[in-house]
Design an enzyme around this catalytic site. Structure first.
Site, PDB file in Angstrom:
ATOM      1  N   GLU A  92       0.873  -1.191   0.000  1.00 28.66           N
ATOM      2  CA  GLU A  92       0.000   0.000   0.000  1.00 28.66           C
ATOM      3  C   GLU A  92       0.902   1.231   0.000  1.00 28.66           C
ATOM      4  OE1 GLU A  92      -2.395   2.379  -0.310  1.00 28.66           O
ATOM      5  OE2 GLU A  92      -3.826   0.796   0.087  1.00 28.66           O
ATOM      6  N   ASP A 137       5.116   1.287  -4.276  1.00 32.54           N
ATOM      7  CA  ASP A 137       4.246   1.062  -5.426  1.00 32.54           C
ATOM      8  C   ASP A 137       4.236  -0.445  -5.734  1.00 32.54           C
ATOM      9  OD1 ASP A 137       3.205   0.807  -8.015  1.00 32.54           O
ATOM     10  OD2 ASP A 137       4.146   2.657  -8.730  1.00 32.54           O
ATOM     11  N   ASP A 174      -8.291   1.757  -7.433  1.00 32.65           N
ATOM     12  CA  ASP A 174      -8.772   3.108  -7.774  1.00 32.65           C
ATOM     13  C   ASP A 174      -9.367   3.090  -9.181  1.00 32.65           C
ATOM     14  OD1 ASP A 174      -8.036   4.599  -5.419  1.00 32.65           O
ATOM     15  OD2 ASP A 174      -5.960   4.246  -6.007  1.00 32.65           O
ATOM     16  N   LYS A 228     -12.714   9.205 -14.808  1.00 25.67           N
ATOM     17  CA  LYS A 228     -12.747  10.094 -15.984  1.00 25.67           C
ATOM     18  C   LYS A 228     -11.951   9.470 -17.124  1.00 25.67           C
ATOM     19  CE  LYS A 228     -13.236  14.404 -13.513  1.00 25.67           C
ATOM     20  NZ  LYS A 228     -12.434  15.309 -12.700  1.00 25.67           N
ATOM     21  N   ASP A 259     -16.402  -1.714  -8.142  1.00 25.49           N
ATOM     22  CA  ASP A 259     -17.789  -1.222  -8.191  1.00 25.49           C
ATOM     23  C   ASP A 259     -17.978  -0.310  -9.400  1.00 25.49           C
ATOM     24  OD1 ASP A 259     -16.108   0.688  -6.988  1.00 25.49           O
ATOM     25  OD2 ASP A 259     -17.785   1.686  -5.995  1.00 25.49           O
ATOM     26  N   THR A 296     -15.343  -4.438   2.191  1.00 26.78           N
ATOM     27  CA  THR A 296     -14.280  -3.460   2.454  1.00 26.78           C
ATOM     28  C   THR A 296     -14.903  -2.057   2.572  1.00 26.78           C
ATOM     29  OG1 THR A 296     -13.767  -2.738   0.202  1.00 26.78           O
ATOM     30  CG2 THR A 296     -12.766  -4.811   0.926  1.00 26.78           C
ATOM     31  N   LYS A 297     -14.075  -1.132   3.032  1.00 26.21           N
ATOM     32  CA  LYS A 297     -14.532   0.255   3.202  1.00 26.21           C
ATOM     33  C   LYS A 297     -15.025   0.861   1.873  1.00 26.21           C
ATOM     34  CE  LYS A 297     -12.686   4.603   4.890  1.00 26.21           C
ATOM     35  NZ  LYS A 297     -11.537   5.279   5.463  1.00 26.21           N
ATOM     36  N   GLU A 324     -15.945  -0.738  -0.765  1.00 26.08           N
ATOM     37  CA  GLU A 324     -17.104  -1.501  -1.245  1.00 26.08           C
ATOM     38  C   GLU A 324     -18.390  -0.943  -0.620  1.00 26.08           C
ATOM     39  OE1 GLU A 324     -16.624  -5.611  -0.245  1.00 26.08           O
ATOM     40  OE2 GLU A 324     -18.051  -6.233  -1.784  1.00 26.08           O
TER      41      GLU A 324
HETATM   42  C1  LIG Z   1     -10.015   2.614  -3.742  1.00 27.13           C
HETATM   43  S1  LIG Z   1      -8.826   2.171  -2.558  1.00 27.13           S
HETATM   44  C2  LIG Z   1      -9.371   0.538  -2.016  1.00 27.13           C
HETATM   45  C3  LIG Z   1      -8.821   0.167  -0.661  1.00 27.13           C
HETATM   46  C4  LIG Z   1      -9.299  -1.172  -0.111  1.00 27.13           C
HETATM   47  N1  LIG Z   1      -8.831  -2.279  -0.898  1.00 27.13           N
HETATM   48  C5  LIG Z   1     -10.804  -1.192   0.006  1.00 27.13           C
HETATM   49  O1  LIG Z   1     -11.452  -1.924  -0.778  1.00 27.13           O
HETATM   50  O2  LIG Z   1     -11.327  -0.510   0.876  1.00 27.13           O
HETATM   51  C6  LIG Z   1      -7.397   1.743  -3.551  1.00 27.13           C
HETATM   52  C7  LIG Z   1      -6.134   1.667  -2.755  1.00 27.13           C
HETATM   53  O3  LIG Z   1      -5.072   1.222  -3.590  1.00 27.13           O
HETATM   54  C8  LIG Z   1      -3.902   1.935  -3.236  1.00 27.13           C
HETATM   55  N2  LIG Z   1      -3.022   1.908  -4.426  1.00 27.13           N
HETATM   56  C9  LIG Z   1      -3.283   2.430  -5.646  1.00 27.13           C
HETATM   57  N3  LIG Z   1      -2.284   2.184  -6.509  1.00 27.13           N
HETATM   58  C10 LIG Z   1      -1.343   1.491  -5.791  1.00 27.13           C
HETATM   59  C11 LIG Z   1      -0.069   0.974  -6.128  1.00 27.13           C
HETATM   60  N4  LIG Z   1       0.435   1.089  -7.361  1.00 27.13           N
HETATM   61  N5  LIG Z   1       0.634   0.334  -5.161  1.00 27.13           N
HETATM   62  C12 LIG Z   1       0.121   0.201  -3.910  1.00 27.13           C
HETATM   63  N6  LIG Z   1      -1.093   0.670  -3.531  1.00 27.13           N
HETATM   64  C13 LIG Z   1      -1.808   1.326  -4.462  1.00 27.13           C
HETATM   65  C14 LIG Z   1      -4.379   3.318  -2.868  1.00 27.13           C
HETATM   66  O4  LIG Z   1      -3.459   3.983  -2.022  1.00 27.13           O
HETATM   67  C15 LIG Z   1      -5.693   3.002  -2.163  1.00 27.13           C
HETATM   68  O5  LIG Z   1      -5.541   2.870  -0.769  1.00 27.13           O
END
Ligand SMILES: C[S@@+](CC[C@H](N)C(=O)[O-])C[C@H]1O[C@@H](n2cnc3c(N)ncnc32)[C@H](O)[C@@H]1O
Length: 221
Positions: A81, A108, A131, A135, A167, A200-201, A203
């Site tokens: 993360e 990353d 994520d 857009k 989603d 998950t949050k 979700e």
């Molecule tokens: C929309 S959130 C979903 C978080 C969790 N899985 C949930 O369902 O509640 C996406 C997460 O992926 C992380 N993230 C995005 N790209 C990433 C990457 N390349 N490496 C590590 N984490 C990443 C973001 O920091 C974010 O916390």
């Protein structure tokens, strides 16, 4: 996109850390549950056992990852993360629950996969609610693209899996197309570890917004 390039799938969120998140985040280098790999990870050394290993990408607040790791103590989990509050929270939870089967990396996920994960070494990979970059001009930032699929196909063992939930319906369709067109993946119903999992949050947020949740599971052949 070429299979050699990738654009970052995240922007650094600067959300305020709670005091306990700060305590764990700023001491992470001294935390046994945290690792900062410079080379290929040796799972046996990292976990002190020969169990299979699953990588969870973007665990957010980490509640689902903690719950699954508690239910499957004989499986090793690596959580990656970039969100600092999430790192602080999960390190606290791992410590409070004294879990031995989760290790955390704060980089990353693409860099971790490229530089630190041995080929054909993971039993599986999970991505819950990556994520969506809704857009059109940002679609190129979505983590799941041709480059990603090529990369993960080299890292997951034969008969392993990748589990994804989203989603965003257009992202779900794009993911299905990408995996259907890759010779190493076949779609399956569900992966044992995620049957009856908690929400998950992100979700829950999607459900409140009326979004349709799509769960996708693929096996590697
Ligand atoms: C929309 S959130 C979903 C978080 C969790 N899985 C949930 O369902 O509640 C996406 C997460 O992926 C992380 N993230 C995005 N790209 C990433 C990457 N390349 N490496 C590590 N984490 C990443 C973001 O920091 C974010 O916390």
């Amino acid at each position: 996109m070429s299979v050699n390039k990738h654009l970052r799938s995240f922007v650094k969120r600067s959300g305020r850390l709670t005091n306990s998140q700060k305590l764990f985040f700023y001491n992470k280098e001294n935390d046994l549950n945290y690792f900062n790999e410079k080379k290929i990870i040796n799972y046996e050394e990292l976990f002190n056992n020969k169990n299979k290993c699953i990588l969870d990408i973007g665990f957010g607040d980490g509640k689902l990852l903690i719950n699954i790791a508690k239910r499957f103590p004989d499986i090793n989990f690596i959580g990656v993360e970039v969100y600092e509050s999430g790192i602080g929270s999960i390190l606290k939870d791992i410590s409070d629950l004294n879990l031995k089967n989760i290790k955390i990396a704060n980089i990353d996920a693409i860099e971790l996969l490229k530089n630190n994960i041995k080929d054909k070494s993971l039993q599986g990979i999970s991505l819950f609610f990556p994520d969506p970059w809704p857009k059109k001009k940002h679609f190129k930032r979505r983590i799941i693209n041709n480059y990603f699929i090529h990369l993960v196909s080299t890292k997951i063992q034969i008969n392993g899996f990748i589990k994804i939930a989203t989603d965003w319906s257009d992202y779900a369709n794009e993911i299905i197309n990408l995996f259907d067109n890759h010779k190493n993946f076949v779609r399956v119903n569900e992966i044992l570890y995620y049957k009856e999992r908690e929400l998950t949050k992100f979700e829950k947020r999607g459900i409140i917004l009326g979004h349709k949740i799509t769960e996708l599971s693929f096996k590697t052949i």
